[in-house]
Write a protein that holds these residues in place. Structure first.
Motif, short mmCIF file in Angstrom:
data_model
loop_
_atom_site.label_atom_id
_atom_site.label_comp_id
_atom_site.label_asym_id
_atom_site.label_seq_id
_atom_site.Cartn_x
_atom_site.Cartn_y
_atom_site.Cartn_z
N ALA A 1 0.80 -1.22 0.00
CA ALA A 1 0.00 0.00 0.00
C ALA A 1 0.83 1.27 0.00
N TRP A 2 1.90 1.33 0.79
CA TRP A 2 2.61 2.60 0.93
C TRP A 2 3.47 2.91 -0.29
N SER A 3 3.93 1.88 -0.98
CA SER A 3 4.61 2.12 -2.26
C SER A 3 3.63 2.71 -3.27
N VAL A 4 2.41 2.16 -3.30
CA VAL A 4 1.40 2.69 -4.21
C VAL A 4 1.02 4.11 -3.83
N LEU A 5 0.84 4.38 -2.54
CA LEU A 5 0.48 5.74 -2.11
C LEU A 5 1.55 6.75 -2.49
N ALA A 6 2.82 6.38 -2.36
CA ALA A 6 3.89 7.30 -2.75
C ALA A 6 3.83 7.60 -4.24
N ALA A 7 3.55 6.56 -5.04
CA ALA A 7 3.45 6.76 -6.49
C ALA A 7 2.23 7.62 -6.82
N VAL A 8 1.10 7.37 -6.15
CA VAL A 8 -0.10 8.18 -6.37
C VAL A 8 0.17 9.64 -6.00
N ALA A 9 0.88 9.85 -4.91
CA ALA A 9 1.20 11.22 -4.50
C ALA A 9 2.00 11.94 -5.58
N ALA A 10 2.90 11.20 -6.23
CA ALA A 10 3.80 11.82 -7.20
C ALA A 10 3.11 12.15 -8.52
N ILE A 11 2.03 11.45 -8.86
CA ILE A 11 1.40 11.68 -10.17
C ILE A 11 0.10 12.48 -10.06
N THR A 12 -0.23 12.96 -8.88
CA THR A 12 -1.42 13.78 -8.70
C THR A 12 -1.04 15.15 -8.16
N GLU A 13 -1.96 16.08 -8.28
CA GLU A 13 -1.70 17.44 -7.80
C GLU A 13 -2.74 17.95 -6.82
N ARG A 14 -3.97 17.43 -6.90
CA ARG A 14 -5.06 18.04 -6.15
C ARG A 14 -5.73 17.12 -5.15
N VAL A 15 -5.96 15.86 -5.51
CA VAL A 15 -6.78 14.98 -4.67
C VAL A 15 -6.09 14.65 -3.36
N ALA A 16 -6.89 14.49 -2.31
CA ALA A 16 -6.39 13.90 -1.08
C ALA A 16 -6.11 12.42 -1.33
N ILE A 17 -5.17 11.87 -0.58
CA ILE A 17 -4.83 10.45 -0.71
C ILE A 17 -4.76 9.83 0.68
N GLY A 18 -4.95 8.52 0.74
CA GLY A 18 -4.83 7.90 2.05
C GLY A 18 -5.02 6.40 2.01
N PRO A 19 -4.57 5.73 3.08
CA PRO A 19 -4.86 4.31 3.24
C PRO A 19 -6.24 4.14 3.86
N LEU A 20 -6.97 3.12 3.42
CA LEU A 20 -8.31 2.85 3.93
C LEU A 20 -8.37 1.42 4.43
N VAL A 21 -7.88 1.18 5.66
CA VAL A 21 -7.00 2.02 6.45
C VAL A 21 -5.73 1.25 6.71
N ALA A 22 -4.70 1.95 7.20
CA ALA A 22 -3.44 1.28 7.50
C ALA A 22 -3.56 0.45 8.76
N ALA A 23 -3.04 -0.76 8.73
CA ALA A 23 -3.05 -1.64 9.89
C ALA A 23 -1.78 -1.39 10.69
N LEU A 24 -1.88 -0.67 11.78
CA LEU A 24 -0.67 -0.33 12.55
C LEU A 24 0.10 -1.56 13.03
N PRO A 25 -0.55 -2.67 13.41
CA PRO A 25 0.25 -3.82 13.84
C PRO A 25 1.10 -4.45 12.74
N PHE A 26 0.91 -4.05 11.48
CA PHE A 26 1.81 -4.52 10.43
C PHE A 26 3.20 -3.88 10.53
N HIS A 27 3.32 -2.77 11.26
CA HIS A 27 4.47 -1.89 11.14
C HIS A 27 5.19 -1.65 12.46
N ASN A 28 6.50 -1.37 12.37
CA ASN A 28 7.16 -0.65 13.45
C ASN A 28 6.59 0.76 13.44
N PRO A 29 5.98 1.23 14.54
CA PRO A 29 5.23 2.50 14.48
C PRO A 29 6.09 3.72 14.18
#
Length: 293
Positions: free
Chosen positions: A54-82
């Motif tokens: 998800a976060w690789s995709v979100l970074a790519a989406v951020a780079a190719i857009t200019e206006r829209v809000a972006i986000g995870p729906l939703v990020a699972a915190l236990p997947f990650h070192n916080p």
């Protein structure tokens, strides 16, 4: 009411080239946001399927857009070192120019936790510690933390995140999760299965969220309410949950149903489209346009 679209997850294999086309169309069509589910692995009818990270995709989406809000729906915190997760979120927010909405939850799909070697038990307790770490780091603090699951020694995000960091959104209806998150988040989100994909059933859930706000010492009027809604654009068997009836029919009918969510005080809907194709995005854009009239 703002309207966004969730990108495909495991409905069918979708390569980045098509995802990029979808993102470009979503922004050009006037939608307000683009969302990415964060999962690792599912089992559907005995077959294992999985989405892109998800976060690789979100970074790519951020780079190719200019206006829209972006986000995870939703990020699972236990997947990650916080702490590393907070660093990722701050970086994606920077790439987007401050357009990230940081939706978080505790995860639910035991299969993917077990498959990827992640602890499934005590997810809410892990979430509580992780959530404190994430929000404090994104708020610009240098964090010393010693908990049951995580320890930090003067962690901080450098360069500093934008402003006070991205707005936080809790994706949960669980009582304990809400008690942890509601004092700190700007937004709440529910998936369509929790209210039958039906505005008539949502009012009871919203009343429960109001009570949870009050129990957490918060004015319910200060919390933005967002929901994911399932729209179907063909007569084929559902590629999504069979637990609910999708919203179908003409663009006018779909817009009329969605307007009922706005009447209940929902500020933002995330459309889950079945099928999720360029054509269905164009059809959904017709629905969104009618909502704006």
């Amino acid at each position: 009411m703002k309207v966004g679209v969730q990108l495909p997850e495991v409905e069918r294999p979708v390569r980045w080239s098509e995802l990029a086309q979808m993102v470009t169309l979503i922004e050009a069509a006037g939608f307000d946001s683009v969302w990415v589910g964060e999962h690792l692995l599912y089992e559907v009818d005995g077959t294992r399927v999985g989405p892109w990270e998800a976060w690789s995709v979100l970074a790519a989406v951020a780079a190719i857009t200019e206006r829209v809000a972006i986000g995870p729906l939703v990020a699972a915190l236990p997947f990650h070192n916080p702490a590393v997760f907070a660093k990722q979120a701050a970086t994606v927010d920077e790439i987007s120019g401050g357009r990230l909405i940081l939706g978080v939850g505790a995860g639910w799909n035991e299969l993917e936790f077990r498959a990827f070697g992640l602890p499934f038990q005590r997810r809410v307790s892990r979430f509580a510690e992780a959530f404190e770490i994430v929000r404090r780091l994104l708020g610009g603090e240098q964090v010393v933390f010693q908990g049951e699951f995580y320890e930090l020694d003067r962690a901080e995000l450098l360069p500093r995140p934008r402003g006070d960091g991205p707005p936080l959104m809790i994706g949960s209806n669980g009582g304990r999760m809400l008690s942890v998150a509601l004092p700190h988040v700007e937004m709440w989100n529910s998936w369509y299965t929790a209210f039958g994909n039906d505005p008539a059933e949502l009012s009871g859930l919203l009343a429960r969220i109001d009570r949870a706000c009050e129990a957490a010492g918060r004015d319910p009027a200060t919390l933005e309410r967002t929901v994911a809604v399932l729209l179907k654009f063909d007569d084929e068997p559902s590629r999504r949950s069979a637990e609910v009836v999708p919203i179908t029919g003409s663009a006018q009918h779909m817009a009329a149903v969605l307007s009922q969510f706005a009447d209940l005080g929902v500020s933002h809907v995330q459309l889950v489209l079945d099928p999720i194709t360029l054509d269905s995005i164009e059809q959904a854009a017709e629905v969104r346009a009618l909502l704006s009239e």
